[in-house]
Structures are given as C-alpha cells and as structure tokens.
Design a protein around this motif. Structure first.
Motif, PDB file in Angstrom:
ATOM      1  N   SER A 214       0.843  -1.185   0.000  1.00 10.81           N
ATOM      2  CA  SER A 214       0.000   0.000   0.000  1.00 10.81           C
ATOM      3  C   SER A 214       0.877   1.233   0.000  1.00 10.81           C
ATOM      4  O   SER A 214       2.070   1.168   0.244  1.00 10.81           O
ATOM      5  CB  SER A 214      -0.908  -0.014   1.238  1.00 10.81           C
ATOM      6  OG  SER A 214      -0.115  -0.045   2.389  1.00 10.81           O
ATOM      7  N   PRO A 215       0.305   2.415  -0.254  1.00 12.01           N
ATOM      8  CA  PRO A 215       1.108   3.617  -0.280  1.00 12.01           C
ATOM      9  C   PRO A 215       1.881   3.842   0.991  1.00 12.01           C
ATOM     10  O   PRO A 215       2.968   4.413   0.960  1.00 12.01           O
ATOM     11  CB  PRO A 215       0.074   4.744  -0.518  1.00 12.01           C
ATOM     12  CG  PRO A 215      -1.041   4.082  -1.237  1.00 12.01           C
ATOM     13  CD  PRO A 215      -1.092   2.689  -0.696  1.00 12.01           C
ATOM     14  N   ASP A 216       1.329   3.415   2.128  1.00 16.23           N
ATOM     15  CA  ASP A 216       2.033   3.583   3.389  1.00 16.23           C
ATOM     16  C   ASP A 216       2.634   2.278   3.859  1.00 16.23           C
ATOM     17  O   ASP A 216       2.953   2.105   5.005  1.00 16.23           O
ATOM     18  CB  ASP A 216       1.116   4.156   4.473  1.00 16.23           C
ATOM     19  CG  ASP A 216       0.003   3.194   4.814  1.00 16.23           C
ATOM     20  OD1 ASP A 216      -0.278   2.269   4.008  1.00 16.23           O
ATOM     21  OD2 ASP A 216      -0.609   3.352   5.898  1.00 16.23           O
ATOM     22  N   GLY A 217       2.802   1.353   2.922  1.00 17.25           N
ATOM     23  CA  GLY A 217       3.300   0.035   3.282  1.00 17.25           C
ATOM     24  C   GLY A 217       4.731   0.099   3.744  1.00 17.25           C
ATOM     25  O   GLY A 217       5.462   1.072   3.583  1.00 17.25           O
ATOM     26  N   LEU A 253       0.798  -1.468  12.274  1.00 19.38           N
ATOM     27  CA  LEU A 253      -0.309  -1.050  13.127  1.00 19.38           C
ATOM     28  C   LEU A 253      -0.203   0.434  13.462  1.00 19.38           C
ATOM     29  O   LEU A 253      -1.199   1.163  13.444  1.00 19.38           O
ATOM     30  CB  LEU A 253      -0.313  -1.900  14.396  1.00 19.38           C
ATOM     31  CG  LEU A 253      -1.342  -1.558  15.468  1.00 19.38           C
ATOM     32  CD1 LEU A 253      -2.746  -1.808  14.934  1.00 19.38           C
ATOM     33  CD2 LEU A 253      -1.102  -2.394  16.725  1.00 19.38           C
ATOM     34  N   TRP A 254       0.993   0.892  13.752  1.00 20.04           N
ATOM     35  CA  TRP A 254       1.173   2.281  14.173  1.00 20.04           C
ATOM     36  C   TRP A 254       0.854   3.261  13.053  1.00 20.04           C
ATOM     37  O   TRP A 254       0.410   4.377  13.299  1.00 20.04           O
ATOM     38  CB  TRP A 254       2.605   2.500  14.659  1.00 20.04           C
ATOM     39  CG  TRP A 254       2.762   3.809  15.367  1.00 20.04           C
ATOM     40  CD1 TRP A 254       3.357   4.948  14.905  1.00 20.04           C
ATOM     41  CD2 TRP A 254       2.283   4.120  16.679  1.00 20.04           C
ATOM     42  NE1 TRP A 254       3.287   5.951  15.847  1.00 20.04           N
ATOM     43  CE2 TRP A 254       2.626   5.462  16.956  1.00 20.04           C
ATOM     44  CE3 TRP A 254       1.604   3.387  17.654  1.00 20.04           C
ATOM     45  CZ2 TRP A 254       2.316   6.090  18.139  1.00 20.04           C
ATOM     46  CZ3 TRP A 254       1.294   4.018  18.848  1.00 20.04           C
ATOM     47  CH2 TRP A 254       1.645   5.348  19.084  1.00 20.04           C
ATOM     48  N   ARG A 255       1.038   2.844  11.798  1.00 25.49           N
ATOM     49  CA  ARG A 255       0.767   3.749  10.675  1.00 25.49           C
ATOM     50  C   ARG A 255      -0.712   3.812  10.310  1.00 25.49           C
ATOM     51  O   ARG A 255      -1.122   4.698   9.565  1.00 25.49           O
ATOM     52  CB  ARG A 255       1.576   3.318   9.443  1.00 25.49           C
ATOM     53  CG  ARG A 255       3.051   3.636   9.528  1.00 25.49           C
ATOM     54  CD  ARG A 255       3.667   3.515   8.151  1.00 25.49           C
ATOM     55  NE  ARG A 255       3.549   2.160   7.626  1.00 25.49           N
ATOM     56  CZ  ARG A 255       4.464   1.214   7.800  1.00 25.49           C
ATOM     57  NH1 ARG A 255       5.550   1.481   8.502  1.00 25.49           N
ATOM     58  NH2 ARG A 255       4.286   0.013   7.292  1.00 25.49           N
ATOM     59  N   ARG A 260      -4.618   1.828  15.129  1.00 30.39           N
ATOM     60  CA  ARG A 260      -3.737   2.260  16.217  1.00 30.39           C
ATOM     61  C   ARG A 260      -4.555   2.812  17.383  1.00 30.39           C
ATOM     62  O   ARG A 260      -4.322   2.472  18.549  1.00 30.39           O
ATOM     63  CB  ARG A 260      -2.772   3.328  15.701  1.00 30.39           C
ATOM     64  CG  ARG A 260      -1.805   3.851  16.764  1.00 30.39           C
ATOM     65  CD  ARG A 260      -0.942   4.944  16.191  1.00 30.39           C
ATOM     66  NE  ARG A 260      -1.690   6.180  15.967  1.00 30.39           N
ATOM     67  CZ  ARG A 260      -1.585   6.930  14.881  1.00 30.39           C
ATOM     68  NH1 ARG A 260      -0.791   6.577  13.894  1.00 30.39           N
ATOM     69  NH2 ARG A 260      -2.293   8.049  14.784  1.00 30.39           N
ATOM     70  N   THR A 261      -5.521   3.671  17.057  1.00 25.16           N
ATOM     71  CA  THR A 261      -6.346   4.268  18.107  1.00 25.16           C
ATOM     72  C   THR A 261      -7.143   3.208  18.856  1.00 25.16           C
ATOM     73  O   THR A 261      -7.192   3.193  20.089  1.00 25.16           O
ATOM     74  CB  THR A 261      -7.301   5.304  17.502  1.00 25.16           C
ATOM     75  OG1 THR A 261      -6.531   6.313  16.837  1.00 25.16           O
ATOM     76  CG2 THR A 261      -8.153   5.955  18.577  1.00 25.16           C
ATOM     77  N   LEU A 262      -7.774   2.306  18.109  1.00 25.32           N
ATOM     78  CA  LEU A 262      -8.579   1.263  18.737  1.00 25.32           C
ATOM     79  C   LEU A 262      -7.719   0.326  19.581  1.00 25.32           C
ATOM     80  O   LEU A 262      -8.152  -0.138  20.646  1.00 25.32           O
ATOM     81  CB  LEU A 262      -9.334   0.474  17.669  1.00 25.32           C
ATOM     82  CG  LEU A 262     -10.403   1.254  16.901  1.00 25.32           C
ATOM     83  CD1 LEU A 262     -10.987   0.412  15.776  1.00 25.32           C
ATOM     84  CD2 LEU A 262     -11.524   1.707  17.846  1.00 25.32           C
ATOM     85  N   THR A 263      -6.489   0.042  19.141  1.00 23.46           N
ATOM     86  CA  THR A 263      -5.601  -0.834  19.911  1.00 23.46           C
ATOM     87  C   THR A 263      -5.175  -0.176  21.219  1.00 23.46           C
ATOM     88  O   THR A 263      -5.160  -0.823  22.277  1.00 23.46           O
ATOM     89  CB  THR A 263      -4.367  -1.200  19.080  1.00 23.46           C
ATOM     90  OG1 THR A 263      -4.783  -1.887  17.896  1.00 23.46           O
ATOM     91  CG2 THR A 263      -3.427  -2.090  19.866  1.00 23.46           C
TER      92      THR A 263
END
Length: 453
Positions: A214-217, A253-255, A260-263
C-alpha cells in the motif's frame, strides 16, 4: 468456482460452499474452545490439590497467562509465514500431546512436586498453542467467508467461544476434576485432537501470499523479504532481518490511525477491566456485598451472558447503526460496569451493570475484529493480530498490579472509580476517529484488485 487455495490467493472467498467451509472451521474452533474451558478449570483446581501454597497456585495461573504477553509478536510472524490451516492442526495436536504427558504423570502416581512442575510446563505449552490457534483462526476467517459476512462469521466464533469457555467448559471442567483430575486432562486432550481432525476437512492451502504494498506500506520489509542489503553483515544482518519481521506488525499497526487508536484504547480498557476483576472478589465476597463464592461465580456468569448477547447482536447492529456507534456504546457500557461497584453495593445493580459491560464487550470484539480483517492485507493479518494481542494483554497484568497496590491503601471502591474514569477518557480519541471512512463497514465484498496501483 475458485478452489479454496485460489480464493485465498485472490482474497475472494467463494459464495457457494463458503458456508460449508466456515462450518468446518467453526466446528474445529468449537471443539478447541471447549477444551480451553476445561483447562481454565483444570489448572487452578489441580494446583490446589498439589500444594497448599497460595503462591505456587498463583504461579500455575501465571504460567498459563504469561505466554500471551510475550509470544504474540512471534506467533503473528509464524501465522503470516505458514499455511494457517496446517498451523492450527499442528498446535492443536501439540496441546493434545502436552496434556497426554500430564495424564501419564497422573496415572503413574508421580510425586506432587513432579506433577506440579509438569503442570507449570504444560500450562505454558497450552497458552502458546491457544495463542497460535486464536491468531491463526482470526487470520483465516477472511479466506473462508465473503467480506460482507465477516460480522456474521466473527459473531458465531466469538459467541461460541464465550458459551463454551464460560458456560460449559468451566463447570464441566470442575465436575471432571471432582471425579478425578485425569478425567479433565484426558477430556481436554481429546477435544484438541478432535479439533485437529476437524481442520483436516478444511480442504485447500491457506498460506498467505504477499500482496502489493500500500502507499504507506513497509517498503523496508519488502527489502528484508527479498534479501536486499544483507550481503556483508553476516549474522548481524540475519538478526536484523528477523527483528524487522518480528516487529513489522507493530510498525504497520502504528501507521494505520483507526487500528492504532482502537488498539491503544483496548490496552487501556483491558487494564481497567483487569483492575476491576482483581478487586471485585474482595468487594463482593469479603466486603459489603456479602456474596458466597457460588454467588460470586454466578455474578461473573452475567458477564458471559452479556458477551454472548452482544456477539449475537453485532452483525445486525453493524448494518443498522454502524460500527462507529457500536464502539461508543461499548465504552459507555464499560464505564457503567466499572463504576457501578463504586456507587452501589446492591448486587442487582452490580449484576445488571456487569451484564451491560458484557454486551459491550461482545459487540466490540466482533466489529473490531471484522474491521481489522478488512483493513489489513492478508499476508500481514497474523502479525498485526499478534501485535494487538501483545499490547492488549500487556495491559492486563499492569492493571491488576496497580489495582492491588491502590486497594491495599484505599480499599476497592477507589479502584472501581478510577477504572471507570480512565475508560471514559478513551472516548476522547474515539471521537476523533468517528468520522474516519474506514469505520463504515462495507455493504458488499471488496474487489480483489481494489486499491492496487
């Protein structure tokens, strides 16, 4: 019609036969979860029979929970590297073999100390096996059902887990231990073996295939997988690649802002729930509520009843009110449950609030797991699930430890109040992501090429 393996590679499960394939996965999961329920009763009850030391009894429980706090990252990498169906089978058989060894120790009349040490070791093995089976099953579900039925599938799996772990497995395990610990050990081992056999009926290969980044992969991860930039570093380069892959789930997960918020919210709430549970027995049995041990067990049953109810309602509510308001409902229900003992010693009030907390928990588990399965590429779902489990379960021992210290100084009620306040504060980050389009559950199955460039 695609074969199961072709469906897995394309990310597009077949509609014909998908229900039958899921039924086989569900049967395997149900058998293993009943075994988990027997084990939950077996470990503390067998430990009590082997030693009078409360510390050693607690040590058995610690042995059964500690792997969940340290193993999920490695388990996630394993799940993303191997055929998930075969992995579940192998570790179900591994758990059956571990219990067979414990059964042999019991039948051969080994010393209490030897059996206790064996129990510690077997408890660790069972926890590792459960971590692998749970994370692999979560990663496998999107391969056997269409995307628009993820809530339905997860509802069945989570509801079955709650019923068999808490309503059937625990009391049945206690009954079998009363008849003789060997019955409980043999019964749990047999159920894991049955679960492994049930997985044999799930035909096809389910090893994840790397998808386009993905673009942020994680571009660096692609280099690690292909071996770029490692020629001259020898063992140091190999260790670096392993560390990179092991922590990939945390980085991915952090990106992802919604996940991230739900975790992070789950970590806080897991710690608050653990704190609540750590002092609830003191407040309700030894404190002003005045329940008997049997009454305390009945009180906790309302939590399981609520979880089953929430899991059953989740698919319909996800379609009608939407995922975002289900998440808000869970936080509010959690605040009510955690704060009720601080405000009242009436057992009816506490029981009703506990039921509401269970409903919210059941709703959260189904919709958040489904959301994670939608937002995560198949070849990374194991590692992200492992990272989420690692963070979530990591908050539980911390919450219990802080609750024990605070309760010693102030009593249980401030613990309940503080847990409720901290849970209420998670509404702040939740409200910030409520308008995120990713929180809208898709009404139809996503295209296998969607998002590719």
């Amino acid at each position: 019609m695609l074969t199961p393996a072709e469906q897995h590679r394309s990310g597009r499960p077949g509609h014909r036969g998908g229900g039958r394939v899921f039924a086989r996965l569900w049967a395997a999961t149900a058998s293993a979860n009943l075994g988990d329920g027997l084990v939950l009763a077996l470990i503390p009850l067998l430990a009590v029979q082997l030693t009078a030391s409360s510390g050693l009894v607690a040590g058995a429980k610690l042995a059964h929970t500690l792997p969940w706090a340290v193993a999920p990252l490695a388990v996630g990498l394993l799940v993303d590297s191997m055929d998930r169906r075969q992995l579940i089978m192998v570790f179900d058989l591994f758990r059956a073999a571990a219990l067979a060894a414990l059964l042999a120790a019991l039948l051969l009349d080994a010393t209490a100390l030897f059996v206790l040490c064996a129990l510690y070791l077997v408890a660790c093995c069972l926890a590792v096996g459960e971590a692998v089976a749970d994370i692999a099953t979560t990663a496998l579900v999107p391969s056997v059902v269409p995307r628009h039925r993820l809530e339905w599938a997860n509802s069945w799996i989570r509801g079955t887990e709650s019923v068999l772990n808490e309503f059937v497995g625990l009391p049945l395990g206690g009954l079998l231990v009363a008849l003789g610990p060997a019955w409980a050990v043999g019964g749990a081992g047999g159920l894991y073996a049955v679960a492994a056999c049930a997985m044999l009926t799930l035909h096809g290969k389910y090893r994840p295939v790397a998808q386009d980044a993905s673009p942020d992969g994680d571009a660096a991860e692609h280099g690690v997988r292909s071996g770029e930039g490692t020629g001259q570093h020898g063992d140091d380069g190999l260790d670096g690649r392993r560390r990179h892959l092991l922590t990939a789930g945390l980085r991915i997960l952090w990106r992802n802002r919604p996940l991230r918020t739900l975790t992070l919210m789950s970590t806080v709430m897991a710690g608050c729930w653990s704190a609540w549970l750590a002092v609830l027995v003191v407040y309700t049995v030894q404190g002003p509520v005045g329940l008997s041990p049997a009454g305390y067990g009945l009180l906790l049953t309302t939590l399981g009843a609520g979880a089953v109810t929430g899991a059953a309602l989740a698919p319909r509510l996800a379609r009608t009110v939407g995922v975002r308001w289900i998440l808000v409902t869970d936080v509010v229900a959690g605040v009510v449950m955690l704060g009720a003992p601080a405000a009242s010693a009436d057992v009816a009030v506490i029981a009703f609030a506990t039921f509401l907390g269970g409903v919210g928990s059941g709703l959260w588990n189904v919709v958040v797991i489904s959301l994670r399965q939608r937002l995560t590429p198949q070849d990374r779902l194991g590692r992200i699930s492992g990272a989420i489990r690692c963070l979530g379960w990591g908050g539980m021992p911390l919450g219990a430890a802080l609750a024990a210290g605070l309760a010693e100084l102030t009593g249980p009620r401030p613990v309940f109040a503080l847990a409720a306040v901290l849970t209420a504060l998670t509404l702040i980050p939740l409200l910030r992501i409520l308008n995120t389009p990713a929180l809208d559950a898709p009404a139809q199955e996503a295209s296998p090429v969607a998002g590719k460039r």
